[in-house]
Write a protein that holds these residues in place. Sequence first.
Motif, PDB file in Angstrom:
ATOM      1  N   ALA A  60      -3.908   5.716  -4.496  1.00  0.00           N
ATOM      2  CA  ALA A  60      -2.574   5.125  -4.533  1.00  0.00           C
ATOM      3  C   ALA A  60      -1.918   5.346  -5.889  1.00  0.00           C
ATOM      4  O   ALA A  60      -0.708   5.587  -5.979  1.00  0.00           O
ATOM      5  N   GLU A  61      -2.723   5.272  -6.971  1.00  0.00           N
ATOM      6  CA  GLU A  61      -2.164   5.545  -8.305  1.00  0.00           C
ATOM      7  C   GLU A  61      -1.655   6.975  -8.419  1.00  0.00           C
ATOM      8  O   GLU A  61      -0.617   7.231  -9.039  1.00  0.00           O
ATOM      9  N   ASP A  62      -2.395   7.931  -7.814  1.00  0.00           N
ATOM     10  CA  ASP A  62      -1.947   9.322  -7.829  1.00  0.00           C
ATOM     11  C   ASP A  62      -0.573   9.459  -7.172  1.00  0.00           C
ATOM     12  O   ASP A  62       0.304  10.170  -7.675  1.00  0.00           O
ATOM     13  N   ALA A  63      -0.387   8.784  -6.035  1.00  0.00           N
ATOM     14  CA  ALA A  63       0.888   8.864  -5.315  1.00  0.00           C
ATOM     15  C   ALA A  63       2.014   8.263  -6.140  1.00  0.00           C
ATOM     16  O   ALA A  63       3.112   8.839  -6.227  1.00  0.00           O
ATOM     17  N   LEU A  64       1.759   7.113  -6.757  1.00  0.00           N
ATOM     18  CA  LEU A  64       2.795   6.480  -7.572  1.00  0.00           C
ATOM     19  C   LEU A  64       3.131   7.314  -8.799  1.00  0.00           C
ATOM     20  O   LEU A  64       4.297   7.436  -9.183  1.00  0.00           O
ATOM     21  N   ASN A  65       2.118   7.884  -9.438  1.00  0.00           N
ATOM     22  CA  ASN A  65       2.374   8.715 -10.613  1.00  0.00           C
ATOM     23  C   ASN A  65       3.179   9.953 -10.254  1.00  0.00           C
ATOM     24  O   ASN A  65       4.062  10.377 -11.009  1.00  0.00           O
ATOM     25  N   GLN A  99       0.822  -1.204   0.000  1.00  0.00           N
ATOM     26  CA  GLN A  99       0.000   0.000   0.000  1.00  0.00           C
ATOM     27  C   GLN A  99       0.857   1.255   0.000  1.00  0.00           C
ATOM     28  O   GLN A  99       1.917   1.295   0.633  1.00  0.00           O
ATOM     29  N   VAL A 100       0.381   2.245  -0.704  1.00  0.00           N
ATOM     30  CA  VAL A 100       1.085   3.523  -0.771  1.00  0.00           C
ATOM     31  C   VAL A 100       0.112   4.647  -0.443  1.00  0.00           C
ATOM     32  O   VAL A 100      -1.110   4.474  -0.461  1.00  0.00           O
ATOM     33  N   LEU A 101       0.693   5.802  -0.181  1.00  0.00           N
ATOM     34  CA  LEU A 101      -0.079   6.968   0.215  1.00  0.00           C
ATOM     35  C   LEU A 101       0.703   8.203  -0.191  1.00  0.00           C
ATOM     36  O   LEU A 101       1.928   8.230  -0.081  1.00  0.00           O
ATOM     37  N   HIS A 102       0.005   9.211  -0.693  1.00  0.00           N
ATOM     38  CA  HIS A 102       0.687  10.457  -1.003  1.00  0.00           C
ATOM     39  C   HIS A 102       1.143  11.094   0.305  1.00  0.00           C
ATOM     40  O   HIS A 102       0.390  11.156   1.279  1.00  0.00           O
ATOM     41  N   THR A 103       2.376  11.563   0.330  1.00  0.00           N
ATOM     42  CA  THR A 103       2.954  12.106   1.556  1.00  0.00           C
ATOM     43  C   THR A 103       2.135  13.263   2.115  1.00  0.00           C
ATOM     44  O   THR A 103       2.013  13.414   3.338  1.00  0.00           O
ATOM     45  N   ASP A 104       1.563  14.095   1.247  1.00  0.00           N
ATOM     46  CA  ASP A 104       0.770  15.221   1.721  1.00  0.00           C
ATOM     47  C   ASP A 104      -0.469  14.743   2.483  1.00  0.00           C
ATOM     48  O   ASP A 104      -0.908  15.401   3.442  1.00  0.00           O
TER      49      ASP A 104
END
Length: 348
Positions: free
Chosen positions: A320-325, A222-227
């Motif tokens: 999660a896609e936004d964070a990876l992109n 799992q990922v998350l945008h840092t902001d």
Amino acid sequence: MKNSSRHPGKRVVVTGATGNVGTSVVRALAADPEIGSVLGLARRWPALQVPKVDWDTVDLSRADSADVLAGLVSGADAVIHLAWPFQPTRDPVVTWQTNVLGSRRVFEAVVRSGVGVLVHASSVGAYSPGPKDEPGVDEEWPTDGWPDAAYCREKAYLERVLDTFELRHPRIRVVRMRPGFLFKGTAAPEQRRIFAGRYAPGPLVRPDLLPFVPDLEGLRFQVLHTDDAADAFRLAVLRDVRGPFNLAADPVIDASLLADLLDARIVRIPRTLVRTALTAGWRVHAVPASPHLFGAVLKLPVLNSGRAHDVLGWRPTRTAEDALNAFLRGVRTGTGDDTAPLAGRKIG
């Protein structure tokens, strides 16, 4: 210490304020009218200028930093502890000095200076191996880490330290954030250096040059945008909450989703083959990321963030896609930030 104009409201001290999470946290705090001032602490003085934010330097690995810290956090309403070097992975004694002993010095300074709130950056890496399927594990899942990886050992050890800390100091409101992997564009140069090496050419991270994505057993994370993670830290300061919070965005990342993002095909590869290749590269200093951390990623459980939604009132605004992109764009462009850890440099 740089002096800025004071505003009414809470005073917050942030350690590790110039890294991936720290730069987002100080900006999130500064934008909140309930926060009067922020003191960002780091090993090196940044060029970054943020309204309501002052800067100072401290090296948490030094034994004599305890007294310095006590003075720096004196008068603060809350301390957010983020400082955490990943390297050198080949010498875990060095990272232990900052990540474990340095963290304990921060915790002790909170007590000595009478600070009422401690928000600690834990991690999904603190969790014991668990299920990869949704809805995921909650905050009651064991936090024994994965002993083969120094990062996980250190995060899990501090969970035990905080267990004792909370028993001894019940007046202090302790919050533990356990996010998944955190990405944003301006942190991509640092993350490229940490995991791929200083001279890895970012412009080569293009769909037309990545013909396939390895499909490995256990490759679900799992990922998350840092902001978005930074907003959870802000809320933890302002709201009367305690305890751990899982932080993650949907969807869970797997080989299929990565292949879609990179317009690449999926190729099934035995994870022992990848582990062997990483180990060889790590031993000859061609790859900075430890193969032990790779093994841990394949064992980490999927998180359920329901408690953060219901109790903290937090929800991510990006997928999660936004964070990876955002991360991939940052790797390709080399765009960083005005701090030593995040300094951008385009290679290739």
